[in-house]
Write an enzyme that holds these catalytic residues in place. Structure first.
Site, PDB file in Angstrom:
ATOM      1  N   LYS A 102       1.087  -1.329  -0.139  1.00 19.07           N
ATOM      2  CA  LYS A 102      -0.063   0.399  -0.205  1.00 19.07           C
ATOM      3  C   LYS A 102       0.663   0.876  -0.084  1.00 19.07           C
ATOM      4  CE  LYS A 102      -3.644   2.007   0.719  1.00 19.07           C
ATOM      5  NZ  LYS A 102      -3.952   2.640  -0.834  1.00 19.07           N
ATOM      6  N   GLN A 123       7.244   3.469   4.201  1.00 22.31           N
ATOM      7  CA  GLN A 123       5.637   3.074   4.154  1.00 22.31           C
ATOM      8  C   GLN A 123       5.694   1.940   4.590  1.00 22.31           C
ATOM      9  OE1 GLN A 123       4.081   5.310   1.471  1.00 22.31           O
ATOM     10  NE2 GLN A 123       2.140   5.299   2.826  1.00 22.31           N
ATOM     11  N   LYS A 126       5.536   3.067   8.688  1.00 19.30           N
ATOM     12  CA  LYS A 126       4.334   4.186   8.378  1.00 19.30           C
ATOM     13  C   LYS A 126       3.073   3.304   8.960  1.00 19.30           C
ATOM     14  CE  LYS A 126       4.105   7.693   5.454  1.00 19.30           C
ATOM     15  NZ  LYS A 126       3.584   8.521   4.419  1.00 19.30           N
ATOM     16  N   LYS A 138       5.299   1.492  -3.615  1.00 21.28           N
ATOM     17  CA  LYS A 138       5.201   3.232  -3.248  1.00 21.28           C
ATOM     18  C   LYS A 138       5.451   2.695  -4.879  1.00 21.28           C
ATOM     19  CE  LYS A 138       4.423   7.094  -1.829  1.00 21.28           C
ATOM     20  NZ  LYS A 138       4.271   7.991  -1.151  1.00 21.28           N
ATOM     21  N   GLY A 177      -2.976   8.342  -4.328  1.00 18.69           N
ATOM     22  CA  GLY A 177      -1.804   9.526  -4.778  1.00 18.69           C
ATOM     23  C   GLY A 177      -0.923   9.826  -3.508  1.00 18.69           C
ATOM     24  N   ASP A 178      -0.535  10.799  -4.363  1.00 15.24           N
ATOM     25  CA  ASP A 178       1.196  11.034  -3.908  1.00 15.24           C
ATOM     26  C   ASP A 178       1.302  12.699  -4.467  1.00 15.24           C
ATOM     27  OD1 ASP A 178       3.221  10.953  -1.494  1.00 15.24           O
ATOM     28  OD2 ASP A 178       4.349  11.881  -3.017  1.00 15.24           O
ATOM     29  N   THR A 221      -4.456  13.028   5.416  1.00 16.86           N
ATOM     30  CA  THR A 221      -3.504  13.363   5.768  1.00 16.86           C
ATOM     31  C   THR A 221      -2.723  14.971   6.095  1.00 16.86           C
ATOM     32  OG1 THR A 221      -2.779  12.585   3.724  1.00 16.86           O
ATOM     33  CG2 THR A 221      -0.338  12.711   4.805  1.00 16.86           C
ATOM     34  N   ASN A 252      -1.873  19.584  -1.340  1.00 17.83           N
ATOM     35  CA  ASN A 252      -3.570  18.437  -0.696  1.00 17.83           C
ATOM     36  C   ASN A 252      -3.260  19.061   0.818  1.00 17.83           C
ATOM     37  OD1 ASN A 252      -4.222  15.656   0.326  1.00 17.83           O
ATOM     38  ND2 ASN A 252      -5.832  15.976  -0.068  1.00 17.83           N
ATOM     39  N   SER A 389      -6.124   5.537   3.397  1.00 18.13           N
ATOM     40  CA  SER A 389      -6.842   4.566   2.629  1.00 18.13           C
ATOM     41  C   SER A 389      -7.323   3.472   3.077  1.00 18.13           C
ATOM     42  CB  SER A 389      -5.542   4.625   1.848  1.00 18.13           C
ATOM     43  OG  SER A 389      -5.112   5.954   1.164  1.00 18.13           O
TER      44      SER A 389
HETATM   45  P1  NDP Z   1       0.912  17.699  -3.740  1.00 17.99           P
HETATM   46  O1  NDP Z   1       1.327  17.349  -5.296  1.00 17.99           O
HETATM   47  O2  NDP Z   1      -0.912  18.246  -4.007  1.00 17.99           O
HETATM   48  O3  NDP Z   1       1.347  19.428  -3.487  1.00 17.99           O
HETATM   49  C1  NDP Z   1       2.723  19.218  -3.418  1.00 17.99           C
HETATM   50  C2  NDP Z   1       2.842  20.868  -3.135  1.00 17.99           C
HETATM   51  O4  NDP Z   1       3.968  20.539  -2.612  1.00 17.99           O
HETATM   52  C3  NDP Z   1       2.846  21.611  -4.065  1.00 17.99           C
HETATM   53  O5  NDP Z   1       2.905  23.582  -3.636  1.00 17.99           O
HETATM   54  C4  NDP Z   1       3.998  21.923  -4.210  1.00 17.99           C
HETATM   55  O6  NDP Z   1       4.124  23.280  -5.737  1.00 17.99           O
HETATM   56  C5  NDP Z   1       4.584  22.188  -3.808  1.00 17.99           C
HETATM   57  N1  NDP Z   1       6.609  21.243  -3.966  1.00 17.99           N
HETATM   58  C6  NDP Z   1       6.313  19.811  -4.476  1.00 17.99           C
HETATM   59  N2  NDP Z   1       7.600  19.488  -5.219  1.00 17.99           N
HETATM   60  C7  NDP Z   1       8.617  19.844  -4.649  1.00 17.99           C
HETATM   61  C8  NDP Z   1      10.214  20.610  -4.575  1.00 17.99           C
HETATM   62  N3  NDP Z   1      11.174  19.807  -5.250  1.00 17.99           N
HETATM   63  N4  NDP Z   1       9.672  21.871  -4.396  1.00 17.99           N
HETATM   64  C9  NDP Z   1       8.734  22.888  -3.362  1.00 17.99           C
HETATM   65  N5  NDP Z   1       7.694  22.412  -3.370  1.00 17.99           N
HETATM   66  C10 NDP Z   1       7.222  21.038  -4.048  1.00 17.99           C
HETATM   67  O7  NDP Z   1       1.326  16.561  -3.199  1.00 17.99           O
HETATM   68  P2  NDP Z   1       0.734  16.299  -1.608  1.00 17.99           P
HETATM   69  O8  NDP Z   1       0.192  17.412  -0.908  1.00 17.99           O
HETATM   70  O9  NDP Z   1      -0.107  15.097  -1.632  1.00 17.99           O
HETATM   71  O10 NDP Z   1       2.023  15.863  -1.288  1.00 17.99           O
HETATM   72  C11 NDP Z   1       2.837  16.315  -0.629  1.00 17.99           C
HETATM   73  C12 NDP Z   1       4.200  16.178   0.593  1.00 17.99           C
HETATM   74  O11 NDP Z   1       3.289  14.640   1.344  1.00 17.99           O
HETATM   75  C13 NDP Z   1       4.844  15.055  -0.243  1.00 17.99           C
HETATM   76  O12 NDP Z   1       6.335  14.536   0.638  1.00 17.99           O
HETATM   77  C14 NDP Z   1       4.301  13.384   0.196  1.00 17.99           C
HETATM   78  O13 NDP Z   1       4.715  12.305   0.101  1.00 17.99           O
HETATM   79  C15 NDP Z   1       3.599  13.329   0.998  1.00 17.99           C
HETATM   80  N6  NDP Z   1       2.403  13.032   1.919  1.00 17.99           N
HETATM   81  C16 NDP Z   1       1.679  13.210   1.556  1.00 17.99           C
HETATM   82  C17 NDP Z   1       0.673  12.354   1.377  1.00 17.99           C
HETATM   83  C18 NDP Z   1      -0.685  12.007   0.833  1.00 17.99           C
HETATM   84  O14 NDP Z   1      -2.017  11.621   0.814  1.00 17.99           O
HETATM   85  N7  NDP Z   1      -1.161  12.780  -0.047  1.00 17.99           N
HETATM   86  C19 NDP Z   1       0.471  11.450   2.781  1.00 17.99           C
HETATM   87  C20 NDP Z   1       1.928  11.378   2.907  1.00 17.99           C
HETATM   88  C21 NDP Z   1       2.477  11.977   2.919  1.00 17.99           C
HETATM   89  P3  NDP Z   1       4.116  23.081  -7.654  1.00 17.99           P
HETATM   90  O15 NDP Z   1       2.805  23.297  -7.416  1.00 17.99           O
HETATM   91  O16 NDP Z   1       5.175  23.868  -7.410  1.00 17.99           O
HETATM   92  O17 NDP Z   1       4.496  22.138  -7.538  1.00 17.99           O
HETATM   93  O1  2IT Z   2       2.977   8.644   2.167  1.00 16.69           O
HETATM   94  C1  2IT Z   2       1.811   8.892   1.806  1.00 16.69           C
HETATM   95  O2  2IT Z   2       1.594   7.730   2.725  1.00 16.69           O
HETATM   96  C2  2IT Z   2       1.027   8.603   0.626  1.00 16.69           C
HETATM   97  N1  2IT Z   2       0.926   9.277  -0.021  1.00 16.69           N
HETATM   98  C3  2IT Z   2      -0.686   7.805   1.102  1.00 16.69           C
HETATM   99  C4  2IT Z   2       0.041   6.462   1.444  1.00 16.69           C
HETATM  100  C5  2IT Z   2      -2.355   5.469   0.448  1.00 16.69           C
HETATM  101  O3  2IT Z   2      -1.585   4.873  -0.022  1.00 16.69           O
HETATM  102  O4  2IT Z   2      -2.567   6.499   0.888  1.00 16.69           O
END
Ligand code: NDP
Ligand code: 2IT
Length: 457
Positions: A102, A123, A126, A138, A177-178, A221, A252, A389
Site C-alpha cells: 500500500k 511506507q 508508517k 510506492k 495519490g502523492d 493527511t 493536498n 486509504s
Molecule cells: P501535491 O502535489 O498536492 O502538492 C505538493 C506541494 O508541494 C505543491 O505546493 C508543490 O508546489 C510543492 N512541491 C512539490 N515538489 C516540490 C519541490 N521539489 N520543491 C518545493 N516545493 C515542492 O502533493 P501532496 O500535498 O499530496 O504531497 C506533499 C507531501 O506530502 C509529499 O512529501 C508527499 O509524499 C507527502 N504525503 C502525501 C500524502 C497524501 O495523502 N497526499 C500522504 C502522506 C505524505 P508546485 O505546485 O510548485 O510543484
Molecule cells: O506517503 C503516503 O503515505 C501517501 N502518499 C498516501 C498513501 C496511500 O496509500 O494513501
C-alpha cells in the site's frame, strides 16, 4: 550507567546496523535519498536490536532493505502537438509482511528509483504504525503534470495504468495519490484499470466519492498531521490556540493542515509552492489558496491578485525565515536543511510536524532535537492519509460507506494511538520524548515480528 552486558549488546547491534548500512550503500550506488531514509531508521534501531538479538539472527534488516519487487517500465504517450513522449514508470513492492502493498504514486520530474525506494521503505513502517493490515509500496513516474492539458494527463495516466495493472489488485497492491497525483489522476487510472480488469473498487484509494472513494480521504493527511501535533503539544502544555504557524507547500497535505490548524485557533501566516512563498501576518485566506491551487491550478504568487496586502517572496526555501511557533513542512523531501533548521530555532520555533515525507535532513533533525524543539517525524505524523486509504479499502470490501464524521473520528483515534505507541516505544528503549526513535522502533517491531512468524521468505 549501562551494564557491561548492555554495552556489549549495543556494540554488537551497532556493528550489525553499520554492516547492513554499508551493504545498502554499495549495492544501491547513487541512491542518496534511499540511503538517507535507511540511515535515519537504522540509527534508531540500535537499542531495539540490542534488546532483541533475534532480529539480527533472523537477518531482518538485510531482508527489509531489499524490496520484494521493483518494476520499472516505459510509458509512451502522445502530446497535444502529436509528438511522442516517453516517461519512466515505477512500482516498488517493498514489504508484504503485514498485508497487501500500500502506498501512493508520485508524478514529478525528479522521480527516480532512489526517490521511489526511500518513499517505499518509509511506507513499510508508517503503515505498520497505523495498526492496519497493510504492507509497504510506492510508485510513480518522472512525468511532469505541470502545464499539461487535461487530455494529456488522461493519455499519460491511461498509458501508465496499461502497464501498472499487471502488478496491482485489491488484495495484492493498492496505489493512491502523492505529489502530482490527486482525484483527477486517480479517476483516469481507475477508469483504465476497469476497462482492462473489470470493476474492482478496492484497487486504488483516493477515488471520487461517487465511485467508491471515502469521505475525509482528501482531508486525511493534513488533518491527521495536525491531530498528531496537537497531541504532542498538549503533552507538553502547549497548543495550536493563539500560535503562529508556517506551512510549506500548497497542495493536498498543506491545504488541509492549514485548515485544521486554523480551526484549532492558530494563525497560518505563510505557505508556498516550488517557486516561492506568500506571507500575511494577519493570517492567510485558505479558501483563496485552495481555489488557486486545486481548481485553477495557478501559482501561489497569484494570491496577491486577491490579497494585494500579502507579501510574495520568490524562492520556496526562504519560507523557513518566517518566524513561527509551529512549522509544518508539507511540500517535499529535504526542504529543511541544517541552516533552515537553525534559523527556525533562532526565531523561537517550538514544534515541527512533518506532513511531507522526509522533509528534514538528518542534520536538521539533529538540530531540532539538540535544541529541545518538539519533533513529529513524517512516518508517524503523516500516516493519516494512508490510514484513511485503508479505511477506504475496508468500506469497498463491505460495499458500504461511512459518514465524514465517522471517518474523521476514526482518523483522530488512529493518530492518537500512533502518538501513544511512539511515546511508549521511545520510553521502552530509553529515549524518552524522542519520537523519531519511538516511531521507528514501534513500526519496526510489528513488521519484524510478522516477518519472523512467516519464515524466511
Ligand atoms: P501535491 O502535489 O498536492 O502538492 C505538493 C506541494 O508541494 C505543491 O505546493 C508543490 O508546489 C510543492 N512541491 C512539490 N515538489 C516540490 C519541490 N521539489 N520543491 C518545493 N516545493 C515542492 O502533493 P501532496 O500535498 O499530496 O504531497 C506533499 C507531501 O506530502 C509529499 O512529501 C508527499 O509524499 C507527502 N504525503 C502525501 C500524502 C497524501 O495523502 N497526499 C500522504 C502522506 C505524505 P508546485 O505546485 O510548485 O510543484
Ligand atoms: O506517503 C503516503 O503515505 C501517501 N502518499 C498516501 C498513501 C496511500 O496509500 O494513501
Amino acid at each position: 550507567m549501562k551494564s557491561v552486558m548492555d554495552a556489549k549488546g549495543l556494540d554488537t547491534a551497532e556493528k550489525y546496523v553499520n554492516d547492513v548500512y554499508n551493504l545498502v550503500v554499495s549495492r544501491n550506488p547513487s541512491e542518496d535519498e534511499f540511503h538517507q531514509a535507511v540511515k535515519e531508521i537504522f540509527d534508531s534501531l540500535v537499542p531495539v536490536l540490542a534488546k532483541h538479538p533475534e532480529y539480527m539472527e533472523q537477518g531482518i534488516l538485510e531482508r527489509m532493505v531489499e524490496p520484494e519487487r521493483l518494476v520499472m517500465f516505459r510509458v509512451p504517450w502522445v502530446d497535444d502537438n502529436h509528438k511522442i513522449q516517453v516517461n519512466r514508470g515505477f512500482r516498488v513492492q517493498f514489504n508484504s509482511a503485514l498485508g497487501p502493498y500500500k502506498g501512493g504514486l508520485r508524478f514529478h520530474p525528479s522521480v527516480n528509483a532512489s526517490i521511489i525506494k526511500f518513499l517505499g521503505f518509509e511506507q513499510i513502517l508508517k503503515n505498520a504504525l497505523t495498526g492496519q493490515p497493510i504492507g509497504g509500496g510506492k510508485g510513480g513516474s518522472d512525468f511532469d503534470p505541470k502545464g499539461k492539458s487535461d487530455q494529456e494527463i488522461m493519455r499519460f495516466t491511461q498509458s501508465f495504468m496499461t502497464e501498472l495493472y499487471k502488478y496491482i489488485g485489491p488484495d495484492a497492491d493498492v496505489p493512491a495519490g502523492d505529489i502530482g497525483v490527486g482525484a483527477r489522476e486517480i479517476g483516469y487510472m481507475f477508469g483504465q484499470y476497469k476497462r482492462i480488469r473489470g470493476n474492482e473498487a478496492g484497487v486504488l484509494t483516493g477515488k471520487g466519492i461517487g465511485y467508491g472513494g471515502s469521505l475525509a480521504r482528501t482531508e486525511a493527511t493534513g488533518y491527521g498531521c495536525v491531530y498528531f501535533v496537537d497531541e504532542m503539544l498538549k503533552d507538553n502544555d502547549l497548543s495550536f490556540e493563539g500560535s503562529k504557524v508556517v506551512v510549506s507547500g500548497s497542495g493536498n497535505v498543506s491545504i488541509y493542515a492549514m485548515r485544521k490548524a486554523k480551526e484549532l485557533g492558530a494563525t497560518v501566516v505563510a505557505c508556498s509552492d516550488s517557486n516561492g512563498y506568500i506571507y500575511d501576518e494577519k493570517g492567510l485566506d485558505i479558501d483563496t489558496v485552495q481555489r488557486l491551487k486545486e481548481v485553477e491550478r495557478k501559482r501561489i504568487k497569484d494570491y496577491l491578485n486577491d490579497h494585494p496586502d500579502a507579501v510574495y517572496v520568490e524562492g520556496c526555501r526562504d519560507i523557513w525565515t518566517v518566524p513561527c511557533d509551529i512549522a509544518l513542512p508539507c511540500a517535499t523531501q529535504n526542504e529543511i536543511d541544517e541552516e533552515s533548521a537553525a534559523l527556525l530555532v533562532k526565531n523561537g520555533v517550538k514544534a515541527i510536524g512533518e506532513g511531507a515525507n522526509m522533509p528534514s535532513t538528518l542534520e536538521a533533525i539533529e538540530c531540532f532535537q539538540k535544541n529541545g524543539v518538539l519533533f513529529a517525524p513524517a512516518k508517524a505524523a503523516n500516516a493519516g492519509g494512508v490510514a484513511v486509504s485503508a479505511l477506504e479499502m475496508a468500506q469497498n470490501s463491505m460495499r458500504m460507506s461511512w459518514s465524514f464524521e465517522e471517518v474523521d473520528a476514526k482518523l483522530n483515534d488512529i493518530m492518537k494511538n500512533i502518538y501513544s505507541s511512539c511515546v511508549q516505544a521511545a520510553d521502552e528503549y530509553g529515549y524518552q520524548g524522542n519520537l523519531v526513535v519511538g516511531a521507528n522502533a514501534a513500526g519496526f517491531r510489528k513488521v519484524a515480528d510478522a516477518m519472523i512468524s512467516q519464515g524466511i521468505v
